[in-house]
Design a protein around this motif. Structure first.
Motif, PDB file in Angstrom:
ATOM      1  N   ALA A   1      -9.034   5.743 -31.916  1.00 33.61           N
ATOM      2  CA  ALA A   1      -9.461   6.591 -30.805  1.00 33.61           C
ATOM      3  C   ALA A   1      -9.143   5.957 -29.445  1.00 33.61           C
ATOM      4  O   ALA A   1      -8.732   6.651 -28.516  1.00 33.61           O
ATOM      5  N   VAL A   2      -9.316   4.634 -29.316  1.00 37.44           N
ATOM      6  CA  VAL A   2      -9.145   3.995 -28.009  1.00 37.44           C
ATOM      7  C   VAL A   2      -7.689   4.019 -27.544  1.00 37.44           C
ATOM      8  O   VAL A   2      -7.381   4.536 -26.452  1.00 37.44           O
ATOM      9  N   PRO A   3      -6.725   3.500 -28.338  1.00 35.02           N
ATOM     10  CA  PRO A   3      -5.334   3.563 -27.848  1.00 35.02           C
ATOM     11  C   PRO A   3      -4.807   4.984 -27.752  1.00 35.02           C
ATOM     12  O   PRO A   3      -3.965   5.277 -26.888  1.00 35.02           O
ATOM     13  N   ARG A   4      -5.321   5.881 -28.617  1.00 33.91           N
ATOM     14  CA  ARG A   4      -4.862   7.266 -28.524  1.00 33.91           C
ATOM     15  C   ARG A   4      -5.362   7.901 -27.226  1.00 33.91           C
ATOM     16  O   ARG A   4      -4.641   8.693 -26.589  1.00 33.91           O
ATOM     17  N   THR A   5      -6.563   7.561 -26.771  1.00 34.07           N
ATOM     18  CA  THR A   5      -7.077   8.077 -25.500  1.00 34.07           C
ATOM     19  C   THR A   5      -6.212   7.602 -24.335  1.00 34.07           C
ATOM     20  O   THR A   5      -5.840   8.378 -23.440  1.00 34.07           O
ATOM     21  N   ASN A   6      -5.887   6.323 -24.330  1.00 36.33           N
ATOM     22  CA  ASN A   6      -5.036   5.786 -23.258  1.00 36.33           C
ATOM     23  C   ASN A   6      -3.652   6.424 -23.281  1.00 36.33           C
ATOM     24  O   ASN A   6      -3.027   6.645 -22.250  1.00 36.33           O
ATOM     25  N   GLU A   7      -3.160   6.728 -24.493  1.00 33.22           N
ATOM     26  CA  GLU A   7      -1.832   7.318 -24.611  1.00 33.22           C
ATOM     27  C   GLU A   7      -1.812   8.753 -24.103  1.00 33.22           C
ATOM     28  O   GLU A   7      -0.827   9.201 -23.508  1.00 33.22           O
TER      29      GLU A   7
ATOM     30  N   THR B   1      -2.009  18.903 -37.678  1.00 32.07           N
ATOM     31  CA  THR B   1      -0.749  19.447 -37.167  1.00 32.07           C
ATOM     32  C   THR B   1      -0.984  20.264 -35.900  1.00 32.07           C
ATOM     33  O   THR B   1      -0.226  20.150 -34.918  1.00 32.07           O
ATOM     34  N   ALA B   2      -2.039  21.070 -35.902  1.00 30.51           N
ATOM     35  CA  ALA B   2      -2.341  21.871 -34.709  1.00 30.51           C
ATOM     36  C   ALA B   2      -2.687  20.975 -33.518  1.00 30.51           C
ATOM     37  O   ALA B   2      -2.237  21.227 -32.375  1.00 30.51           O
ATOM     38  N   LEU B   3      -3.472  19.920 -33.744  1.00 33.56           N
ATOM     39  CA  LEU B   3      -3.816  19.003 -32.653  1.00 33.56           C
ATOM     40  C   LEU B   3      -2.583  18.271 -32.143  1.00 33.56           C
ATOM     41  O   LEU B   3      -2.429  18.054 -30.926  1.00 33.56           O
ATOM     42  N   SER B   4      -1.690  17.891 -33.042  1.00 35.74           N
ATOM     43  CA  SER B   4      -0.464  17.199 -32.612  1.00 35.74           C
ATOM     44  C   SER B   4       0.386  18.099 -31.731  1.00 35.74           C
ATOM     45  O   SER B   4       0.893  17.683 -30.671  1.00 35.74           O
ATOM     46  N   VAL B   5       0.554  19.354 -32.167  1.00 37.90           N
ATOM     47  CA  VAL B   5       1.363  20.285 -31.371  1.00 37.90           C
ATOM     48  C   VAL B   5       0.695  20.555 -30.017  1.00 37.90           C
ATOM     49  O   VAL B   5       1.361  20.589 -28.971  1.00 37.90           O
ATOM     50  N   ALA B   6      -0.634  20.723 -30.045  1.00 37.95           N
ATOM     51  CA  ALA B   6      -1.343  21.008 -28.792  1.00 37.95           C
ATOM     52  C   ALA B   6      -1.238  19.849 -27.806  1.00 37.95           C
ATOM     53  O   ALA B   6      -0.998  20.052 -26.604  1.00 37.95           O
TER      54      ALA B   6
ATOM     55  N   ASP C   1      10.682   8.082 -20.619  1.00 37.11           N
ATOM     56  CA  ASP C   1      10.963   6.930 -21.472  1.00 37.11           C
ATOM     57  C   ASP C   1      10.119   6.911 -22.742  1.00 37.11           C
ATOM     58  O   ASP C   1      10.413   6.146 -23.671  1.00 37.11           O
ATOM     59  N   ARG C   2       9.073   7.722 -22.793  1.00 35.67           N
ATOM     60  CA  ARG C   2       8.197   7.698 -23.965  1.00 35.67           C
ATOM     61  C   ARG C   2       8.833   8.467 -25.109  1.00 35.67           C
ATOM     62  O   ARG C   2       9.634   9.397 -24.916  1.00 35.67           O
ATOM     63  N   LEU C   3       8.457   8.086 -26.357  1.00 40.91           N
ATOM     64  CA  LEU C   3       8.990   8.757 -27.532  1.00 40.91           C
ATOM     65  C   LEU C   3       8.480  10.184 -27.596  1.00 40.91           C
ATOM     66  O   LEU C   3       7.331  10.474 -27.255  1.00 40.91           O
TER      67      LEU C   3
ATOM     68  N   ILE D   1       4.009   6.506 -30.965  1.00 40.26           N
ATOM     69  CA  ILE D   1       3.654   5.594 -32.054  1.00 40.26           C
ATOM     70  C   ILE D   1       2.320   6.005 -32.679  1.00 40.26           C
ATOM     71  O   ILE D   1       2.192   6.120 -33.905  1.00 40.26           O
ATOM     72  N   MET D   2       1.307   6.256 -31.859  1.00 42.24           N
ATOM     73  CA  MET D   2       0.008   6.666 -32.374  1.00 42.24           C
ATOM     74  C   MET D   2       0.074   8.061 -32.993  1.00 42.24           C
ATOM     75  O   MET D   2      -0.608   8.350 -33.976  1.00 42.24           O
ATOM     76  N   GLY D   3       0.887   8.927 -32.396  1.00 40.30           N
ATOM     77  CA  GLY D   3       1.038  10.268 -32.961  1.00 40.30           C
ATOM     78  C   GLY D   3       1.663  10.223 -34.346  1.00 40.30           C
ATOM     79  O   GLY D   3       1.259  10.970 -35.248  1.00 40.30           O
ATOM     80  N   MET D   4       2.675   9.345 -34.528  1.00 41.28           N
ATOM     81  CA  MET D   4       3.274   9.199 -35.856  1.00 41.28           C
ATOM     82  C   MET D   4       2.264   8.664 -36.866  1.00 41.28           C
ATOM     83  O   MET D   4       2.200   9.124 -38.013  1.00 41.28           O
ATOM     84  N   ALA D   5       1.450   7.686 -36.453  1.00 41.61           N
ATOM     85  CA  ALA D   5       0.440   7.136 -37.358  1.00 41.61           C
ATOM     86  C   ALA D   5      -0.583   8.206 -37.739  1.00 41.61           C
ATOM     87  O   ALA D   5      -0.989   8.317 -38.908  1.00 41.61           O
ATOM     88  N   PHE D   6      -0.986   9.016 -36.763  1.00 41.59           N
ATOM     89  CA  PHE D   6      -1.970  10.058 -37.025  1.00 41.59           C
ATOM     90  C   PHE D   6      -1.413  11.120 -37.969  1.00 41.59           C
ATOM     91  O   PHE D   6      -2.025  11.464 -38.990  1.00 41.59           O
ATOM     92  N   GLN D   7      -0.243  11.655 -37.664  1.00 40.44           N
ATOM     93  CA  GLN D   7       0.332  12.696 -38.496  1.00 40.44           C
ATOM     94  C   GLN D   7       0.720  12.157 -39.869  1.00 40.44           C
ATOM     95  O   GLN D   7       0.554  12.829 -40.901  1.00 40.44           O
TER      96      GLN D   7
END
Length: 447
Positions: free
Chosen positions: A73-79, A118-123, A135-137, A142-148
């Motif tokens: 949750a913490v790094p995903r919030t910063n991202e 999947t819906a949260l990732s797209v949103a 410059d970001r992927l 990185i966190m999105g790939m780990a989550f999905q």
């Protein structure tokens, strides 16, 4: 010729019509089938703790998943807080916490959790893309790939490989679609995220296959054990039947001989008496022949040595020989008798002897160094056989193979309508008690 051409054309038209009907039916079923595959079809039931097919790693995985989700949750919030001027917005915190909760929910509802992930990732991609640094992927960080990838892994753990592959394909198609509708140029990461998702799906599917294989092995082992127990029961019943054949055959032979001799013991026997006695002898001989045929079937797979079919079956009169043999093997045995001994039927005598024999054999196998006491109790309604041994003075060696002893004793008692009780004694020994009815009460009361 025109008739052949017309029939061929009709057949071709019929085939085309049939194909069209099947195609329309398939098209009508497609939405329902897609709905079943993508949502309605249930995932594998989660085995309860203690069941044979429960994964041993499931509790550890659940604890690890909660820890990872909390740390996620913490790094995903910063991202997600890409707009540095606004700082960490409430939306970023809410989205990160929602994704962490969905990741944990994947252990309980993997299909719904994957759709939510999947819906949260797209949103999140649609919301952050306009202000995202080039410059970001993109579309998955990185966190999105780990989550999905985690949601896809948990889905593959609980659904069929076909549904997992469909979820993987839909994930990759959504990623491709997101790259086609952007407001700025991004550093695409499909070549990095695709292998991550494939590995996550393959790993989940492999663990599911391992669990199903283990479950099949447990079921097969249970079936094998049941089949072994049934085969053991049939073997014991066959052995008992072979032994009782000699007892029944002896009685039938005596009946036949008595019927043959009886006319000579009567002065001037009538013709009717001769015919009746001849019929009795013929029926006894036919019954004896049938018994021998049945015995041949029972002994076809396990034929005894020569001379064994005609060996007399033992009774309680040979109990002293049995005890002497056991004592010579090193087992201290005492024998006592209660009640007034009286003649017993050969079947009861044979069953009582075999129960004592098997009980003493079990003492020698499973209670080394113990002593045993045999008590034969004569009662008006039957006979009681009781074998009690003291606690062993050392552990018994493992006994290979299937144990037939208790099963055989139980079958012998049940065959006579009796009862068998076995169990440990308070001092740590073992007791076997059999109550064998003689069946004399009913015969004595008959006129």
């Amino acid at each position: 010729m025109p008739r052949l051409i017309r029939s061929g054309a009709e057949g071709a038209v019929g085939a085309v019509t049939s194909r069209a009907v099947r195609l329309r039916a398939a098209v009508r079923r497609a939405p329902r089938a897609l709905y079943e595959e993508a949502w309605a079809a249930p995932a594998d039931r989660v085995p309860r703790m203690g069941e044979p097919d429960v994964p041993v790693w499931r509790p550890s995985l659940l604890v690890l998943l909660i820890i990872v989700a909390a740390c996620f949750a913490v790094p995903r919030t910063n991202e997600l807080a890409v707009d540095a001027t606004d700082g960490v917005s409430g939306w970023a915190v809410l989205a990160a916490l929602a994704q962490s909760a969905v990741l944990v929910a994947g252990m309980i509802r993997p299909v719904g959790a994957w759709w939510a992930a999947t819906a949260l990732s797209v949103a999140t991609v649609l919301v952050t893309e306009p202000v995202m640094s080039p410059d970001r992927l993109f579309p998955w960080s990185i966190m999105g790939m780990a989550f999905q990838g985690g949601a896809l892994f948990l889905l593959a753990l609980r659904v069929s490989l076909r549904r997992a592959v469909g979820a993987l394909a839909l994930t990759l198609l959504l990623g491709l679609a997101l790259t086609l509708h952007t407001t700025q140029h991004h550093n695409l990461d499909l070549d990095r995220s695709a292998p991550v998702f494939v590995v996550a799906m393959i790993l989940g599917a492999a663990l599911r296959s391992l669990r199903l294989a283990r479950k099949d092995l447990v079921v097969q082992a249970e079936l094998t054990a049941e089949e072994r127990a049934r085969r053991t029961l049939l073997e014991e019943r066959g052995r008992i039947a072979r032994e009782l054949h000699d007892v029944v055959a002896h009685h039938m032979s005596v009946i036949s001989i008595q019927a043959q001799v009886a006319p000579h013991l009567v002065e001037h026997p009538t013709e009717e008496l001769r015919e009746n006695l001849t019929g009795i002898r013929e029926n006894a001989l036919e019954a004896l022949a049938e018994l021998r045929r049945v015995l041949g079937v029972l002994r076809s797979e396990d034929a005894p040595a020569q001379g064994a079919p005609h060996a007399p079956q033992p009774g309680l009169d040979r109990l002293d020989e049995l005890v002497a043999t056991v004592r010579s093997a090193g087992l201290a045995v005492t024998v006592s008798t209660t009640g007034a001994p009286r003649p017993l039927s050969p079947g009861v005598e044979l069953s009582a002897y075999r129960i004592v024999q098997e009980a003493l054999s079990n003492v020698m196998r499973h209670a080394p160094g113990a002593s045993a006491g045999v008590t034969i109790g004569h009662r008006p309604a039957g006979v009681t056989v009781r074998v009690v041994n003291s606690p062993p003075d050392r552990p018994a060696a493992p006994s290979p193979g299937v144990r037939h002893g208790l099963l055989g004793m139980r079958e012998r008692a049940a065959m006579l309508g009796g009862e068998l009780a076995t169990g440990p004694t308070p001092d740590g020994g073992w007791e076997v008690t059999a109550i064998l009815p003689t069946g004399t009460e009913s015969t004595e009361d008959c006129p």
